[in-house]
Motif scaffolding. Structure first.
Motif, mmCIF file in Angstrom:
data_model
loop_
_atom_site.group_PDB
_atom_site.id
_atom_site.type_symbol
_atom_site.label_atom_id
_atom_site.label_comp_id
_atom_site.label_asym_id
_atom_site.label_seq_id
_atom_site.Cartn_x
_atom_site.Cartn_y
_atom_site.Cartn_z
ATOM 1 N N VAL A 136 0.831 -1.135 -0.104
ATOM 2 C CA VAL A 136 0.132 0.011 0.065
ATOM 3 C C VAL A 136 0.663 1.255 -0.019
ATOM 4 N N VAL A 137 2.026 1.255 0.933
ATOM 5 C CA VAL A 137 2.714 2.490 0.810
ATOM 6 C C VAL A 137 3.415 2.805 -0.275
ATOM 7 N N GLU A 138 3.967 1.739 -1.152
ATOM 8 C CA GLU A 138 4.649 1.746 -2.221
ATOM 9 C C GLU A 138 3.595 2.565 -3.558
ATOM 10 N N GLN A 139 2.444 1.835 -3.349
ATOM 11 C CA GLN A 139 1.372 2.395 -4.415
ATOM 12 C C GLN A 139 1.076 3.771 -4.069
ATOM 13 N N ALA A 140 1.048 4.140 -2.783
ATOM 14 C CA ALA A 140 0.543 5.674 -2.454
ATOM 15 C C ALA A 140 1.692 6.625 -3.005
ATOM 16 N N THR A 141 2.937 6.167 -2.517
ATOM 17 C CA THR A 141 4.231 6.999 -3.025
ATOM 18 C C THR A 141 4.108 7.039 -4.340
ATOM 19 N N ALA A 142 4.156 5.925 -5.520
ATOM 20 C CA ALA A 142 4.257 6.174 -6.505
ATOM 21 C C ALA A 142 3.120 7.091 -7.417
ATOM 22 N N ILE A 143 2.119 7.438 -6.722
ATOM 23 C CA ILE A 143 1.245 8.442 -7.462
ATOM 24 C C ILE A 143 1.855 9.935 -7.258
ATOM 25 N N TYR A 144 2.551 10.189 -6.209
ATOM 26 C CA TYR A 144 3.251 11.513 -5.929
ATOM 27 C C TYR A 144 4.482 11.622 -6.367
ATOM 28 N N GLY A 145 5.171 10.272 -6.510
ATOM 29 C CA GLY A 145 6.709 10.649 -6.858
ATOM 30 C C GLY A 145 7.653 10.758 -5.755
ATOM 31 N N GLU A 146 7.190 10.721 -4.671
ATOM 32 C CA GLU A 146 8.145 10.848 -3.569
ATOM 33 C C GLU A 146 7.312 10.675 -2.231
ATOM 34 N N ASN A 147 7.978 10.216 -1.271
ATOM 35 C CA ASN A 147 7.567 9.934 0.138
ATOM 36 C C ASN A 147 8.211 11.032 1.178
ATOM 37 N N PRO A 148 7.394 12.123 1.713
ATOM 38 C CA PRO A 148 8.142 12.980 2.453
ATOM 39 C C PRO A 148 8.682 12.926 3.626
ATOM 40 N N ASN A 149 8.370 11.554 4.305
ATOM 41 C CA ASN A 149 8.635 11.361 5.699
ATOM 42 C C ASN A 149 10.181 10.511 6.028
ATOM 43 N N LYS A 150 10.721 10.801 6.669
ATOM 44 C CA LYS A 150 11.917 10.153 7.066
ATOM 45 C C LYS A 150 11.595 8.655 7.987
ATOM 46 N N HIS A 151 10.528 8.654 8.681
ATOM 47 C CA HIS A 151 9.968 7.606 9.374
ATOM 48 C C HIS A 151 8.391 7.988 9.590
ATOM 49 N N TYR A 152 7.755 6.791 9.948
ATOM 50 C CA TYR A 152 6.228 6.941 9.807
ATOM 51 C C TYR A 152 5.760 5.592 10.787
ATOM 52 N N THR A 153 4.752 6.202 11.655
ATOM 53 C CA THR A 153 4.221 5.495 12.816
ATOM 54 C C THR A 153 2.740 5.164 12.664
ATOM 55 N N PHE A 154 2.467 3.886 12.482
ATOM 56 C CA PHE A 154 0.968 3.434 12.742
ATOM 57 C C PHE A 154 0.616 2.998 14.389
ATOM 58 N N ILE A 155 -0.283 3.735 14.813
ATOM 59 C CA ILE A 155 -0.786 3.270 16.033
ATOM 60 C C ILE A 155 -1.941 2.736 15.983
ATOM 61 N N VAL A 156 -2.208 1.511 16.212
ATOM 62 C CA VAL A 156 -3.369 0.651 16.003
ATOM 63 C C VAL A 156 -4.095 0.094 17.641
ATOM 64 N N HIS A 157 -5.142 0.534 17.660
ATOM 65 C CA HIS A 157 -5.822 0.301 18.897
ATOM 66 C C HIS A 157 -6.905 -0.800 18.621
ATOM 67 N N ASN A 158 -6.735 -2.090 19.066
ATOM 68 C CA ASN A 158 -7.719 -3.218 18.715
ATOM 69 C C ASN A 158 -8.522 -3.609 19.983
ATOM 70 N N PHE A 159 -9.721 -3.432 19.798
ATOM 71 C CA PHE A 159 -10.743 -3.444 20.674
ATOM 72 C C PHE A 159 -11.765 -4.546 20.241
ATOM 73 N N GLN A 160 -12.868 -4.762 21.182
ATOM 74 C CA GLN A 160 -13.755 -6.027 20.695
ATOM 75 C C GLN A 160 -14.455 -5.513 19.556
ATOM 76 N N ARG A 161 -14.826 -4.410 19.420
ATOM 77 C CA ARG A 161 -15.329 -3.680 18.394
ATOM 78 C C ARG A 161 -14.516 -2.462 18.059
ATOM 79 N N GLY A 162 -13.977 -2.193 17.021
ATOM 80 C CA GLY A 162 -13.219 -0.833 16.634
ATOM 81 C C GLY A 162 -13.305 -0.527 15.276
ATOM 82 N N GLY A 163 -12.824 0.852 15.099
ATOM 83 C CA GLY A 163 -12.871 1.274 13.545
ATOM 84 C C GLY A 163 -12.541 2.684 13.740
ATOM 85 N N GLY A 164 -12.472 3.448 12.600
ATOM 86 C CA GLY A 164 -12.009 4.469 12.406
ATOM 87 C C GLY A 164 -10.517 4.947 12.327
ATOM 88 N N GLY A 165 -10.297 6.096 11.891
ATOM 89 C CA GLY A 165 -8.717 6.573 11.694
ATOM 90 C C GLY A 165 -8.632 7.771 11.870
#
Length: 608
Positions: free
Chosen positions: A241-270
């Motif tokens: 997913v990251v590679e395909q998104a970057t391909a659209i814009y020709g560059e990735n503007p970050n040095k590092h990236y963090t996903f924080i994922v909260h796993n609950f019994q029922r969860g959603g949203g971002g």
């Protein structure tokens, strides 16, 4: 004559120089005073089980008799005034051992009288017990710090840098954030300004952390709450997913990236951030193909925001005013197009098929067409009114408004197909997005609606004035046959125009309660109300889903049913004449006999 002119020029230059020096002498003290102010935060958790975080805010370099500190009232990316200051308790300011005088000026502003001290400490507690990706949450197992709801800032000093030191609760051993770490200081981070601090959520606890590298960028995934996910599989698919998104814009503007994922019994949203995101997921949802793909779609959506919203953005969305609404008519681009692109990224990453891609968008188009509010509110006004409507829905919202996510998704698809068709498959919406990203970088600001339209017209080579009038500022029905036909896709309405009551319902304390009524439906016209307790229909006891009752489904258009209800404690009967269902159920298929032109459009549109 030449000598006189040169003399005048010399005197003029000397005058300018003196004025410049004088202005500098006047401005310099203020600049120095501002530059001398330093802010450091220390975050600790004395009572996490009671959902509190303690903040110690050290302010150095003060020269005035007082300082005003403020709490933001909203979180960028979530367009609602949330009044974060309502959760602040125990506000106190000190200088050494001296307690300073403080005064609350308004709902989110405190004035601290410094007593001529250059250094003060401000302490306060924040109650945090709301589960969402946009609000802080703390309990005995972890702490999620959503910065706009936790950190106060000195008034008129949003450009200041600051440091944040996190002191985890006993037994907690990890901190995950997009903030830059301070070398040699454990769990201490620096933000160059408050826009960066407020855009950098922090997860504290014992979350599982795994990493992958994609597009030349290190990505950290912090998983709280456990779950039946396969980390190794996620590394591979998230990287796609990251590679395909970057391909659209020709560059990735970050040095590092963090996903924080909260796993609950029922969860959603971002919620998107500058170099991180917070995702909500169901901890046991990864085990099914639908659940797994649903999570990756969420990843694709929020990661695309790295460009669209965070850098390619409407002009109103940055620099932010953290105290008031930031109005824009372009959330249909910022959010709606991102909802559209999550589908394209999933397809291009090989995580869905072209058939699934088309079917998903066709289903979304049905939903937009079937929303009565879409004929009352345009995509532009849905964006503008986000502050008062989208996050504050009521029982009539479906009749009075349309989501800028869902409408924007479909407008994005239509515009994409329009551009690909106009250019005979040489260009697409991808080219517009990339060009606008470059424009925002060059100009150092966001775009206006007119600028986005102009760029789309430049790349497509056609006027989009009529398109804007119909689908952006207007409420016209989507011409789905025309646009999908550009790509050789046939669409038909498989919906049956059966008898239709037009209500939604649910069980409540032994009764069946009407929860929504569709505009111009039989129920709307003949006077059923939200809140009515339905006892029976034609003497048949009401079922939780009223519309699916056989006594309703087997009727014909024009027949009359007797609905017995209790309204405000009064038993009464209402006669309702059933009308034909206005809803569509669109079904799409790819024409095997499509033309070369249609195939070119399809290829450019999908990218596969």
């Amino acid at each position: 004559m030449l000598y006189v002119l040169n003399l005048r020029q010399k005197n003029y230059n000397m005058l300018l120089k003196r004025i410049g020096i004088g202005l500098l002498m006047l401005i310099a003290p203020a600049l120095v005073a501002k530059a001398q102010i330093k802010v450091n935060y220390e975050v600790s958790f004395k009572e996490p089980q009671a959902h509190y975080v303690h903040v110690n805010m050290q302010v150095d370099g003060l020269t005035k008799e007082y300082i005003d500190v403020k709490m933001p009232v909203w979180a960028p990316g979530s367009y609602l005034i949330r009044e974060f200051s309502r959760n602040v308790e125990g506000f106190i300011a000190t200088s050494g051992k001296t307690v300073l005088k403080t005064e609350k000026l308004k709902k989110n502003t405190w004035r601290v009288y410094t007593g001529k001290s250059s250094t003060i400490a401000i302490d306060y507690n924040v109650y945090a017990f709301e589960v969402s990706v946009r609000t802080p949450f703390i309990d005995a197992t972890h702490a999620f710090i959503s910065p706009t709801a936790i950190f106060m800032y000195p008034d008129n000093h949003l450009a200041l840098s600051s440091t944040v030191k996190v002191i985890p609760f006993e037994g907690w051993g990890k901190v995950s954030t997009g903030l830059e770490p301070v070398k040699g200081q454990k769990f201490t981070y620096i933000a160059k300004n408050y826009d960066i601090l407020f855009d950098s959520p922090i997860e504290v606890g014992n979350q599982e952390v795994f990493e992958f590298t994609a597009a030349g960028v290190k990505h950290e995934v912090a998983m709280y709450g456990g779950g039946n996910y396969n980390a190794e599989r996620l590394k591979v698919d998230m990287a796609k997913v990251v590679e395909q998104a970057t391909a659209i814009y020709g560059e990735n503007p970050n040095k590092h990236y963090t996903f924080i994922v909260h796993n609950f019994q029922r969860g959603g949203g971002g919620l998107e951030h500058l170099n991180s995101t917070v995702l909500g997921a169901s901890r046991n949802g990864y085990g099914t193909e639908n659940g797994y793909k649903g999570f990756l779609s969420l990843v694709a959506h929020e990661y695309h925001h790295l460009w669209n919203v965070k850098r390619l953005r409407p002009v109103a969305l940055g620099p932010f005013d953290y105290e008031n609404e930031n109005y824009t008519t372009d959330l249909w681009i910022a959010e709606g197009f991102t909802a559209y692109y999550e589908n394209k990224l999933m397809l291009r990453a090989g995580l869905t098929t072209p058939e699934e891609f088309v079917a998903t968008l066709t289903s979304s188009m049905s939903d937009v067409i079937n929303t009565p509010g879409g004929y009352e509110q345009s995509a532009a006004m849905s964006s503008f009114d986000a502050w008062i409507k989208y996050y504050r829905p009521n029982e009539n919202s479906n009749n009075s408004s349309i989501s800028y996510y869902s409408k924007g998704e479909i407008v994005g698809m239509l515009m994409d197909l329009e551009i690909a068709h106009a250019t005979q498959g040489k260009s697409s919406l991808d080219d517009v997005m990339k060009a606008m990203y470059e424009q925002c970088k060059t100009k150092g600001r966001g775009y206006t609606d007119a600028e986005f339209k102009a760029k789309a017209e430049q790349i497509s080579g056609i006027s989009l004035t009529d398109f804007w009038a119909k689908y952006v500022n207007g409420t016209d029905t989507v011409d789905y046959k025309k646009y999908l036909g550009f790509a050789g896709i046939s669409v038909k309405d498989a919906g049956k125009k059966a008898a239709y009551l037009g209500v939604a319902s649910r069980p409540a304390e032994g009764h069946v309660l009407i929860t929504a009524i569709s505009r111009n439906s039989a129920a709307w016209v003949d006077g059923l109300n939200v809140g009515d307790e339905v006892i029976s229909i034609d003497d048949v006891t009401a079922a939780p889903s009223i519309s699916s009752m056989a006594v309703v489904r087997t009727k014909k258009v024009g027949e009359v049913i007797r609905v017995r209800i209790i309204r405000d404690g009064i038993d009464q009967e209402i006669k309702v004449t059933l009308k034909a269902s206005p809803n569509v159920d669109l079904v799409s298929s790819m024409d095997p006999a499509s033309t070369a032109s249609e195939k070119a459009v399809f290829k450019r549109w999908t990218g596969v």
